[in-house]
Scaffold this motif. Structure first.
Motif, PDB file in Angstrom:
ATOM      1  N   GLY A   1       1.947  -3.291   0.037  1.00 41.55           N
ATOM      2  CA  GLY A   1       1.845  -2.160  -0.690  1.00 41.55           C
ATOM      3  C   GLY A   1       0.493  -1.479  -0.851  1.00 41.55           C
ATOM      4  O   GLY A   1       0.396  -0.105  -0.977  1.00 41.55           O
ATOM      5  N   TRP A   2      -0.512  -2.063  -1.107  1.00 40.65           N
ATOM      6  CA  TRP A   2      -1.874  -1.576  -1.170  1.00 40.65           C
ATOM      7  C   TRP A   2      -2.366  -0.800   0.196  1.00 40.65           C
ATOM      8  O   TRP A   2      -2.596   0.494  -0.065  1.00 40.65           O
ATOM      9  CB  TRP A   2      -2.926  -2.730  -1.448  1.00 40.65           C
ATOM     10  CG  TRP A   2      -4.336  -2.175  -1.273  1.00 40.65           C
ATOM     11  CD1 TRP A   2      -5.054  -2.013  -0.422  1.00 40.65           C
ATOM     12  CD2 TRP A   2      -4.991  -1.791  -2.663  1.00 40.65           C
ATOM     13  NE1 TRP A   2      -6.347  -1.234  -0.840  1.00 40.65           N
ATOM     14  CE2 TRP A   2      -6.293  -1.357  -2.306  1.00 40.65           C
ATOM     15  CE3 TRP A   2      -4.786  -1.871  -3.870  1.00 40.65           C
ATOM     16  CZ2 TRP A   2      -7.270  -1.017  -3.137  1.00 40.65           C
ATOM     17  CZ3 TRP A   2      -5.673  -1.412  -5.011  1.00 40.65           C
ATOM     18  CH2 TRP A   2      -6.703  -1.041  -4.507  1.00 40.65           C
ATOM     19  N   THR A   3      -1.873  -1.282   1.221  1.00 36.34           N
ATOM     20  CA  THR A   3      -1.887  -0.625   2.484  1.00 36.34           C
ATOM     21  C   THR A   3      -1.371   0.645   2.703  1.00 36.34           C
ATOM     22  O   THR A   3      -1.917   1.617   3.164  1.00 36.34           O
ATOM     23  CB  THR A   3      -1.794  -1.677   3.813  1.00 36.34           C
ATOM     24  OG1 THR A   3      -2.279  -2.887   3.520  1.00 36.34           O
ATOM     25  CG2 THR A   3      -2.210  -1.048   4.900  1.00 36.34           C
ATOM     26  N   VAL A   4       0.019   0.582   2.391  1.00 38.90           N
ATOM     27  CA  VAL A   4       0.731   1.648   2.251  1.00 38.90           C
ATOM     28  C   VAL A   4       0.108   2.878   1.283  1.00 38.90           C
ATOM     29  O   VAL A   4       0.460   3.813   1.475  1.00 38.90           O
ATOM     30  CB  VAL A   4       2.266   1.450   1.972  1.00 38.90           C
ATOM     31  CG1 VAL A   4       2.911   2.553   1.986  1.00 38.90           C
ATOM     32  CG2 VAL A   4       2.895   0.512   2.783  1.00 38.90           C
ATOM     33  N   GLY A   5      -0.189   2.505   0.263  1.00 33.35           N
ATOM     34  CA  GLY A   5      -0.747   3.312  -0.697  1.00 33.35           C
ATOM     35  C   GLY A   5      -1.943   3.867  -0.276  1.00 33.35           C
ATOM     36  O   GLY A   5      -2.303   5.075  -0.469  1.00 33.35           O
ATOM     37  N   TRP A   6      -2.685   3.118   0.391  1.00 34.15           N
ATOM     38  CA  TRP A   6      -4.147   3.722   0.923  1.00 34.15           C
ATOM     39  C   TRP A   6      -3.828   4.525   1.905  1.00 34.15           C
ATOM     40  O   TRP A   6      -4.586   5.556   2.015  1.00 34.15           O
ATOM     41  CB  TRP A   6      -4.877   2.515   1.461  1.00 34.15           C
ATOM     42  CG  TRP A   6      -6.111   2.918   1.801  1.00 34.15           C
ATOM     43  CD1 TRP A   6      -6.725   2.979   3.122  1.00 34.15           C
ATOM     44  CD2 TRP A   6      -7.249   2.958   0.887  1.00 34.15           C
ATOM     45  NE1 TRP A   6      -8.071   3.356   2.888  1.00 34.15           N
ATOM     46  CE2 TRP A   6      -8.576   3.247   1.750  1.00 34.15           C
ATOM     47  CE3 TRP A   6      -7.644   2.910  -0.489  1.00 34.15           C
ATOM     48  CZ2 TRP A   6      -9.745   3.468   1.241  1.00 34.15           C
ATOM     49  CZ3 TRP A   6      -8.651   2.879  -0.851  1.00 34.15           C
ATOM     50  CH2 TRP A   6      -9.794   3.338   0.032  1.00 34.15           C
TER      51      TRP A   6
END
Length: 78
Positions: free
Chosen positions: A60-65
């Motif tokens: 999720g962090w990677t997608v949000g980034w």
């Protein structure tokens, strides 16, 4: 804004992982082994549950980034 989106997506990824995958994966992994005591089985199940949550949060962090990249480029940040 990029960090805020990454945090929001990270929390959402962990929540989705907990709701859809963590319980099932933890049960499956913990029943795949034999244990000397019930404590060993509980430890494996808890650690697997936590590992699935961490992976969901990282995804999720990677997608949000990635979704936050256009906001960072407007300000000249990376």
């Amino acid at each position: 804004m990029r960090y805020v989106l990454a945090m929001i997506f990270g929390v959402a990824g962990a929540a989705i992982a907990a709701w859809l995958f963590a319980g099932w994966v933890a049960s499956w992994v913990s029943t795949s082994f034999t244990y000397e005591s019930p404590d060993g089985q509980a430890d494996v199940e808890q650690m697997t549950f936590l590992a699935v949550l961490i992976v969901g949060m990282a995804i999720g962090w990677t997608v949000g980034w990635m979704f936050g990249a256009p906001f960072a480029r407007k300000r000249g940040q990376s």
